[in-house]
Design a protein around this motif. Structure first.
Motif, mmCIF file in Angstrom:
data_model
loop_
_atom_site.group_PDB
_atom_site.id
_atom_site.type_symbol
_atom_site.label_atom_id
_atom_site.label_comp_id
_atom_site.label_asym_id
_atom_site.label_seq_id
_atom_site.Cartn_x
_atom_site.Cartn_y
_atom_site.Cartn_z
ATOM 1 N N MET A 1 -7.988 10.046 -4.299
ATOM 2 C CA MET A 1 -8.356 9.278 -3.120
ATOM 3 C C MET A 1 -9.723 9.706 -2.608
ATOM 4 S SD MET A 1 -5.528 8.439 -0.246
ATOM 5 C CE MET A 1 -6.547 8.829 1.159
ATOM 6 N N ILE A 36 -2.556 9.192 -5.652
ATOM 7 C CA ILE A 36 -2.790 9.151 -4.211
ATOM 8 C C ILE A 36 -2.186 10.417 -3.630
ATOM 9 C CG2 ILE A 36 -2.346 7.930 -2.054
ATOM 10 C CD1 ILE A 36 -4.129 6.396 -3.968
ATOM 11 N N ASN A 78 -0.246 0.740 -3.037
ATOM 12 C CA ASN A 78 0.049 1.614 -4.166
ATOM 13 C C ASN A 78 0.629 0.840 -5.345
ATOM 14 O OD1 ASN A 78 -0.623 3.573 -2.281
ATOM 15 N ND2 ASN A 78 1.517 4.041 -1.800
ATOM 16 N N MET A 98 -2.576 4.668 -7.252
ATOM 17 C CA MET A 98 -3.418 3.600 -6.735
ATOM 18 C C MET A 98 -3.138 2.279 -7.439
ATOM 19 S SD MET A 98 -7.587 3.578 -6.256
ATOM 20 C CE MET A 98 -7.511 5.092 -5.289
ATOM 21 N N SER A 109 -7.287 2.032 -2.438
ATOM 22 C CA SER A 109 -6.301 2.664 -1.560
ATOM 23 C C SER A 109 -6.678 2.392 -0.111
ATOM 24 C CB SER A 109 -6.243 4.176 -1.796
ATOM 25 O OG SER A 109 -5.325 4.788 -0.903
#
Length: 248
Positions: A1, A36, A78, A98, A109
């Protein structure tokens, strides 16, 4: 991320309608399936598909983590959710991958932070005081406490406020960013969903699968602040200039 930010918090042009609208989170680019990771330690209060008719609508597969300061950290679009409701996660722990589920124009994201049901800037900045807010309440929401250093830290960020008992709705104050707004004491995570609520959520999901009911028609359980008492919290009117509408 940790990819580049493609859309920040605040007003922007809606990628679907082309009109000016408020974006309640921060979008970062990345690769499909990229991990993520939670920005904070806390308890998972929601993991599922953003139900239509709720403030999570449009976010697709979404995970929400509530930290010890009471802030709810939301990760949307997601590809897959790894975390489960009731699970305790650590900062940096993988909670999903992601994707581009929900109202999305491509793989990215969506990261959003809510305090007391209202979205705040995940990157820090300012907070507009709402009717009924007190300085101690705001300090507690950001730092986990009011009288064990929380108010002093908030006052240090706002030297222009001479009397904390005389703040007013519409006034703007400086706040810490969501990642560093952790408690100054070892305050426990605020109460999450009970065992019965988790069981009810699982039962509802199983019933939906058996009846072929789309998950986005289910109202999720758990104590995610953004989903509690929608009318009471006036989530759709939390700021006069921009009502809460789903923009990813």
């Amino acid at each position: 991320m940790g990819g580049p930010i493609t859309s920040g918090y605040g007003y922007r042009r809606d990628p679907f309608t082309g009109t000016k609208a408020f974006h309640h989170g921060v979008d970062t680019a990345g690769m499909l399936g990229e991990s993520i990771r939670s920005r904070v330690s806390g308890q998972v209060v929601y993991s599922g598909y953003g139900a239509s008719g709720t403030p999570l609508a449009g976010l697709g597969n979404v995970v929400a983590v509530q930290d010890a300061a009471g802030l709810t950290h939301i990760y949307g679009h997601n590809q897959n959710n790894y975390a489960r409701v009731g699970q305790m996660v650590q900062a940096g722990q993988s909670i999903g991958s992601m994707g581009s589920t929900g109202r999305s124009t491509g793989t990215h994201s969506h990261y959003e932070v809510r305090m007391g049901g209202r979205s705040i800037n995940p990157m820090g900045g300012t907070y507009t005081i709402q009717r009924g807010d007190t300085f101690s309440q705001i300090a507690k929401r950001y730092y986990g406490n009011a009288y064990n250093g929380g108010m002093n830290q908030l006052k240090a960020l706002n030297p222009h406020i001479k009397d904390i008992n005389r703040i007013y709705a519409g006034q703007t104050i400086t706040v810490p960013d969501a990642k560093t707004s952790t408690p100054t004491s070892s305050a426990p995570v605020s109460s999450g969903p009970s065992a019965s609520e988790i069981a009810a959520q699982q039962a509802a999901a199983a019933a939906a699968a058996a009846a072929h009911v789309p998950m986005d028609q289910l109202i999720p359980f758990g104590d995610l602040l953004a989903l509690q008492a929608i009318e009471k919290l006036h989530l759709y009117n939390h700021q006069p200039s921009h009502r809460l509408q789903r923009l990813e």
